[in-house]
Structures are given as C-alpha cells and as structure tokens.
Motif scaffolding. Structure first.
Motif, PDB file in Angstrom:
ATOM      1  N   ARG A  17       0.829  -1.205   0.000  1.00  0.00           N
ATOM      2  CA  ARG A  17       0.000   0.000   0.000  1.00  0.00           C
ATOM      3  C   ARG A  17       0.868   1.262   0.000  1.00  0.00           C
ATOM      4  N   GLY A  18       0.237   2.384  -0.379  1.00  0.00           N
ATOM      5  CA  GLY A  18       0.961   3.639  -0.529  1.00  0.00           C
ATOM      6  C   GLY A  18       1.290   4.309   0.791  1.00  0.00           C
ATOM      7  N   TRP A  19       2.174   5.314   0.702  1.00  0.00           N
ATOM      8  CA  TRP A  19       2.643   6.023   1.894  1.00  0.00           C
ATOM      9  C   TRP A  19       1.509   6.693   2.666  1.00  0.00           C
ATOM     10  N   HIS A  20       0.407   7.019   2.017  1.00  0.00           N
ATOM     11  CA  HIS A  20      -0.663   7.780   2.671  1.00  0.00           C
ATOM     12  C   HIS A  20      -1.522   6.922   3.584  1.00  0.00           C
ATOM     13  N   LEU A  21      -1.387   5.613   3.535  1.00  0.00           N
ATOM     14  CA  LEU A  21      -2.294   4.722   4.260  1.00  0.00           C
ATOM     15  C   LEU A  21      -1.666   4.205   5.549  1.00  0.00           C
ATOM     16  N   THR A  22      -2.523   3.917   6.511  1.00  0.00           N
ATOM     17  CA  THR A  22      -2.088   3.339   7.787  1.00  0.00           C
ATOM     18  C   THR A  22      -2.673   1.938   7.936  1.00  0.00           C
ATOM     19  N   GLU A  23      -2.106   1.187   8.857  1.00  0.00           N
ATOM     20  CA  GLU A  23      -2.614  -0.137   9.210  1.00  0.00           C
ATOM     21  C   GLU A  23      -3.108  -0.085  10.655  1.00  0.00           C
ATOM     22  N   LYS A  24      -4.441  -0.080  10.811  1.00  0.00           N
ATOM     23  CA  LYS A  24      -5.017   0.151  12.129  1.00  0.00           C
ATOM     24  C   LYS A  24      -5.006  -1.089  13.024  1.00  0.00           C
ATOM     25  N   HIS A  25      -4.618  -2.234  12.490  1.00  0.00           N
ATOM     26  CA  HIS A  25      -4.591  -3.450  13.306  1.00  0.00           C
ATOM     27  C   HIS A  25      -3.223  -3.706  13.928  1.00  0.00           C
ATOM     28  N   LEU A  26      -2.299  -2.784  13.706  1.00  0.00           N
ATOM     29  CA  LEU A  26      -1.000  -2.802  14.355  1.00  0.00           C
ATOM     30  C   LEU A  26      -0.751  -1.417  14.947  1.00  0.00           C
ATOM     31  N   ARG A  27      -0.252  -1.365  16.162  1.00  0.00           N
ATOM     32  CA  ARG A  27       0.041  -0.086  16.816  1.00  0.00           C
ATOM     33  C   ARG A  27       1.551   0.027  17.018  1.00  0.00           C
ATOM     34  N   TYR A  28       2.099   1.128  16.552  1.00  0.00           N
ATOM     35  CA  TYR A  28       3.512   1.404  16.746  1.00  0.00           C
ATOM     36  C   TYR A  28       3.676   2.339  17.933  1.00  0.00           C
ATOM     37  N   THR A  29       4.518   1.959  18.880  1.00  0.00           N
ATOM     38  CA  THR A  29       4.874   2.808  20.008  1.00  0.00           C
ATOM     39  C   THR A  29       6.325   3.234  19.831  1.00  0.00           C
ATOM     40  N   ASP A  30       6.554   4.540  19.745  1.00  0.00           N
ATOM     41  CA  ASP A  30       7.896   5.009  19.422  1.00  0.00           C
ATOM     42  C   ASP A  30       8.808   4.942  20.638  1.00  0.00           C
ATOM     43  N   ARG A  31      10.045   5.411  20.452  1.00  0.00           N
ATOM     44  CA  ARG A  31      11.055   5.297  21.505  1.00  0.00           C
ATOM     45  C   ARG A  31      10.690   6.071  22.752  1.00  0.00           C
ATOM     46  N   ALA A  32       9.860   7.110  22.584  1.00  0.00           N
ATOM     47  CA  ALA A  32       9.433   7.908  23.734  1.00  0.00           C
ATOM     48  C   ALA A  32       8.164   7.365  24.383  1.00  0.00           C
ATOM     49  N   GLY A  33       7.674   6.232  23.895  1.00  0.00           N
ATOM     50  CA  GLY A  33       6.483   5.633  24.473  1.00  0.00           C
ATOM     51  C   GLY A  33       5.178   6.169  23.931  1.00  0.00           C
ATOM     52  N   ARG A  34       5.224   6.902  22.813  1.00  0.00           N
ATOM     53  CA  ARG A  34       4.020   7.489  22.242  1.00  0.00           C
ATOM     54  C   ARG A  34       3.436   6.558  21.182  1.00  0.00           C
ATOM     55  N   PRO A  35       2.159   6.196  21.305  1.00  0.00           N
ATOM     56  CA  PRO A  35       1.532   5.335  20.286  1.00  0.00           C
ATOM     57  C   PRO A  35       1.225   6.118  19.018  1.00  0.00           C
ATOM     58  N   GLN A  36       1.448   5.501  17.873  1.00  0.00           N
ATOM     59  CA  GLN A  36       1.166   6.100  16.575  1.00  0.00           C
ATOM     60  C   GLN A  36       0.601   5.028  15.647  1.00  0.00           C
ATOM     61  N   ALA A  37      -0.069   5.483  14.619  1.00  0.00           N
ATOM     62  CA  ALA A  37      -0.569   4.542  13.619  1.00  0.00           C
ATOM     63  C   ALA A  37       0.606   3.936  12.856  1.00  0.00           C
ATOM     64  N   ALA A  38       0.513   2.656  12.575  1.00  0.00           N
ATOM     65  CA  ALA A  38       1.539   1.992  11.778  1.00  0.00           C
ATOM     66  C   ALA A  38       1.377   2.371  10.310  1.00  0.00           C
ATOM     67  N   SER A  39       2.481   2.435   9.599  1.00  0.00           N
ATOM     68  CA  SER A  39       2.460   2.716   8.162  1.00  0.00           C
ATOM     69  C   SER A  39       2.091   1.452   7.404  1.00  0.00           C
ATOM     70  N   ALA A  40       1.026   1.519   6.594  1.00  0.00           N
ATOM     71  CA  ALA A  40       0.631   0.360   5.800  1.00  0.00           C
ATOM     72  C   ALA A  40       1.734  -0.036   4.821  1.00  0.00           C
ATOM     73  N   SER A  41       2.451   0.951   4.280  1.00  0.00           N
ATOM     74  CA  SER A  41       3.543   0.652   3.349  1.00  0.00           C
ATOM     75  C   SER A  41       4.620  -0.187   4.022  1.00  0.00           C
ATOM     76  N   LEU A  42       5.056   0.250   5.197  1.00  0.00           N
ATOM     77  CA  LEU A  42       6.117  -0.470   5.897  1.00  0.00           C
ATOM     78  C   LEU A  42       5.639  -1.829   6.381  1.00  0.00           C
ATOM     79  N   VAL A  43       4.377  -1.943   6.774  1.00  0.00           N
ATOM     80  CA  VAL A  43       3.836  -3.230   7.212  1.00  0.00           C
ATOM     81  C   VAL A  43       3.802  -4.222   6.055  1.00  0.00           C
ATOM     82  N   ASP A  44       3.219  -3.800   4.921  1.00  0.00           N
ATOM     83  CA  ASP A  44       3.114  -4.715   3.781  1.00  0.00           C
ATOM     84  C   ASP A  44       4.493  -5.108   3.259  1.00  0.00           C
TER      85      ASP A  44
END
Length: 565
Positions: free
Chosen positions: A192-219
C-alpha cells in the motif's frame, strides 16, 4: 541529492515496538512472529518521521496547485536530468525480470494467487493495494498465501457443492518440485501507498508514544522479512511495485528502506528491484529524479493510467471549467495530455536503462458471452498494439484470457527480444504545458463531453465498487470492466468536480448535488439487499467522498477508518 539514509539506524537498546491489535486468525502467528514485528519496529523507528514530513509536503504542494501555481520540472534537480552518465540497475542481476512482456495483476488471496501463478504471464503483480480491500484477514491472509506459494505448498479448496460434494481444488501446476520458481510468473509485490495506515497494528515510538503503523512499511516489511532470502534461494528475488509516489524524495525514502531492510536481513545490497508506478501528476515531472534516487534498486517505471487521471482531476478540481474532463470513457490514452505523459515515460526509462511498463485496459472478457469477449479482445489488442509501437517493454492485463492477446501484440513488435530498451526516443520533447493541457481531452465542438449516461455510470460504478470493497473484494468486474480503487476514485472525483464547477451535460442539463442525490437513490434501490451486503455503507461513503464540501484526498481513507474491520 543522495541515497544516504537520513535517519540513524536504531540500536537494539533504543527501539520502538509494534503491537498487534487485530483479531487473531488461523495461522496469523506464522506471519506476525516476534522477529517479524521487531523488524517492522526497526523500519518504523528509522522512517516514520520522514513519512510524516513527506505527507505534509504533499499537502503543501496540493495547496499550491489550488492557488494557481502549476507543477513544473524542478530547476534544482536539473543537473540530474542533464547528466548522461548514470543508469539504473534495471533487470541486470535480477533473475525473472529480464522479459516482462505481459504481467497479470490481481489480489493475493489464495485462489487468485494460484490462478495468477498458473496464468502463463511473465510476471504477476501481487497486489496488496488498489486491487485489494485491506481487511485484516486480507492483509495477513495475503501474506500467508504468498509465503506458501513461494515455498511450493499453496493449495485452495472452493466451497462445497449443494449436495455436499467437495469444492473445486486449486493448486499451482508448474514449479511444483518445491525447489525453485522456474516456469512460474515472477512475483512483483505491491504494498500500500505512503498515505495509508494499518489500524490493526500499533507502533509505540522510543518515547512511548503510540502512533498509527504505516501500511507501506507493514506490507513491505512482512513480505520482505519472510520471503526475501527464500526467493533468492529459489532463483528469484524480492521485487516490488511502488504506488502513489509524488516525487523524488518519496523515492529516496523507499531506497533507504531497501538499504536498511537488506542490511537487517543480511542479503546483498541491490538484491531488491522496484518498479515505480507513475500515477500522480507531481511524479510525472520528476520521473528522472525518481529513477536516480532508486538507481541501485530500480527496474523501471509503469504508466499507471487510471490513478494518473484521478490525480489530474484531484489536482485541478477547483481550477475551473478548463480543467473539467469529459466522461471517463472518452478520456483515452490517445488524448494529447495523456499521450505526452506516456511518451515522456518511455523516453525517460530507455535513456536510463529502465523498463517502461504499460498500463491496464479496463476491458475484461466473459467466457459465456461471445459478443463481450470479442469487444474485450479487440479493445485490448488495440491498446497493446499502441503501447508496443510506442516503445513500451511490457504491459498489464487483468484476466488470463487476455495474456495471449497482449503477448501477440508485443511479439509482433519485439519478436524474440526480451525488451526494447535500445529503442531511444530522441523525437520526444515534452514540456510542462503538454502535461497540463487537460483541455485537450475536451470535445472540439465546444461541449463538455459530459453525458447523462456518463454521470449515471460514475454513480453506479462508485457505489457498486465500494459495496464490493467493503465486503473485502478489491477487484470487481462491473459491466464488463475491471474496476479497482483507482477507477472508483475517478468516478467520485469527476462527480465532485462537475458539481462544484456547475458543469452541464451535452444536452444542457446542469449537474447539481440534488441531481446526484437522486441518482444515488436510484442506484441504491436497484441493488439487491442480501445477507452480508454493504449497500447502505457504500452509499454513505460515496455520498461523503463525492458530495461533501471538503474533498477527501483518497476515498479509501474514510472508508477504511469507519467501515472496514
């Protein structure tokens, strides 16, 4: 310009994390392993911030066009365009990508995977993007199907008959020695393209902040992590189609993803090959720069015709009647502004040693209807003859029966040559004005080229496609045409543009919101209400993306966020 990774590679003591929030399904644990999730987390640690920056840049450029500042070839990258010394890696050292005369496209569910690999095409675009509905089951199930197919063990049983008889059995009929992939279409995976997210995976960054996962990086990450080394061992490689890019900096981001991914998995740099879909208006002005950024990993460019038309409409939807396109059926590949785009693509690719891949005609055959078959074959034959004659090295089809038709047209031009990279196009001189001459698609008699039938077709196709997409089917045969997210985007975007520009049909009837609402009601009433269908949801999405004052940049974003599980 550089291909150096701009974000430091994370260390094992300083990383974010990916957490699965989607409902577990059969064998999901084979794909969503701890090791695979750590790999995805490393990609997100390194590149998610840059993704956000580039998406913000997209918004800025869109505002510029809306304000009357047209896109143009970048003066600051002119040295790259003027330097004749560089070429892309191309197909060299990429087994299975030498000859790409005919590529079949389709989603990655088990049945479609088997049918594609049995099709006889040169390559298969294994599509997790526009031809796929990103339900959680499709996302993980598609990865499982590819995982099993690459290892020679994918099988699928159709539904049982009414008498309880076993359903039809599907299996790959070539390359079934389990050792290599010889004789099968080369798999080219499209995330999938850079503009899309994957809502069934949650990314928590190094500072502990949750963010939407990138669909591109997931696929990309799941496919690459599980299959890259296996593909190499079986005589192929990890090959990708990259969708929806809007410029060279987005290509640079993908290149840096490739460099880090190959390093983390431990395969040789340059093993990856990517073909970029030039399917946005901004990217048409940066083809050469995109090739340059990906040059160590690039195989070619593809003329993504339907998304390109969608991008043109989206970019100029508020700029007045001069930029209003007629019925979709009248905007063919021979209208001047579209032809400028395809000729520039071929010339650019061949100057840099890259494959130029043609697009997909929407016509599909129907084995039960000889008249429809004849029309589809004639339309596809004409389309592919034009592409081969223009210098393209290969093309797409959406149905196995069209492979011989397309192959015949390309072999008539290429003979036994695997490509025509040696065919330079010094006659091609495309200026910015040529790419922006949208008015060249309008009829010469002064009418709009918009008809009542075209308006109704856009409403019907948009709703019926969305209903299919919401049920998890992302490639839908509608009225003997293969519709996907790109063609649905054209349908709803044309309606938005026509309404907001007060466009009148050829018979002088103004297209208003009320008129479209009436057509929506008519189309919805004609659709059957059966258990599990999504007509009402499709109508709600279509009304939002086609008629709301605020134009959503992609219809799949609100549809995914609100209605897809």
């Amino acid at each position: 310009m550089t291909t150096t990774i701009e974000t430091p590679t994370p260390t094992s003591s300083d990383t974010g994390a990916l957490t699965v929030t989607g409902t577990p399904g059969p064998r999901h644990d084979e794909i969503l392993t701890p090791e695979a999730l750590d790999f995805l987390a490393a990609l997100h640690d390194a590149f998610l911030a840059r993704r956000h920056e580039l998406l913000t840049e997209r918004q800025r450029r869109r505002r510029q066009v809306a304000d009357g500042i047209d896109p143009d070839f970048r003066p600051e990258t002119r040295p790259v365009r003027d330097d004749p010394s560089w070429e892309v890696a191309g197909h060299r050292g990429a087994p299975g990508l030498e000859r790409r005369l005919v590529e079949i496209t389709g989603p990655t569910d088990p049945k479609m995977t088997i049918n594609a690999l049995n099709s006889g095409a040169d390559c298969w675009l294994a599509d997790a993007e526009d031809a796929s509905s990103p339900t959680w089951e499709n996302v993980v199930g598609g990865q499982l199907a590819l995982h099993d197919a690459i290892r020679g063990r994918l099988e699928f049983a159709g539904p049982a008959g009414p008498d309880g008889a076993p359903g039809k059995q599907y299996r790959v009929t070539a390359g079934d020695d389990g050792q290599d992939l010889a004789g099968l279409p080369t798999i080219v995976f499209r995330p999938r393209g850079w503009h899309l997210t994957e809502k069934h995976l949650r990314y928590t960054d190094r500072a502990g902040r949750p963010q939407a996962a990138s669909a591109s990086l997931v696929d990309f990450g799941l496919y690459f992590f599980h299959n890259a080394a296996e593909l190499v061992a079986r005589g192929r490689g990890p090959y990708f189609y990259l969708p929806k890019l809007e410029g060279y900096r987005e290509a640079r981001l993908w290149n840096d993803v490739f460099v880090l991914a190959q390093e983390l998995v431990g395969i040789e740099q340059g093993t990856i090959r990517a073909t970029v879909l030039v399917e946005t208006l901004p990217a048409a002005f940066e083809m050469e720069e995109i090739l340059y950024e990906l040059r160590e990993h690039c195989a070619g460019l593809n003329a993504g015709r339907w998304d390109y038309l969608f991008s043109v409409i989206k970019s100029y939807r508020t700029r007045g009647p001069r930029y209003v396109l007629p019925d979709r059926s009248r905007v063919t590949m021979t209208v001047p502004f579209v032809r400028a785009y395809t000729e520039l693509l071929v010339a650019t690719c061949h100057r840099r040693g890259a494959h130029a891949m043609g697009g997909m005609s929407a016509f599909i055959p129907d084995r039960r209807n000889p008249e429809v078959n004849a029309t589809a074959f004639a339309q596809v034959s004409s389309d592919k003859a034009r592409e081969a004659g223009d210098g393209f090295d290969g093309t797409w089809v959406a149905h196995p029966d069209l492979i011989p038709v397309a192959r015949a047209e390309f072999e008539a031009v290429l003979g036994q040559r695997p490509h025509q990279l040696d065919r330079q196009r010094p006659d091609v001189h495309v200026e910015a004005a040529d790419l922006l001459d949208v008015a060249s698609a309008q009829p010469s008699d002064g009418t709009t080229g918009v008809t009542a039938a075209g308006l109704r077709a856009n409403v019907s196709v948009g709703i019926r496609y969305l209903e299919s997409w919401l049920r998890g089917v992302g490639a839908a045969a509608i009225d003997h045409l293969m519709e996907d997210a790109a063609t649905a985007e054209i349908s709803r975007s044309q309606i938005w543009q026509w309404v907001h520009n007060g466009t009148v049909t050829e018979t002088g009837v103004r297209i208003t919101r009320e008129r479209v609402e009436a057509l929506i009601a008519e189309v919805a009433d004609d659709l059957p209400r059966t258990p599990g269908n999504r007509v009402d949801d499709a109508v709600a999405v279509f009304r939002h993306v086609a008629l709301d004052e605020d134009y959503p940049t992609f219809l799949t974003i609100p549809a995914y966020n609100q209605f897809l599980s």
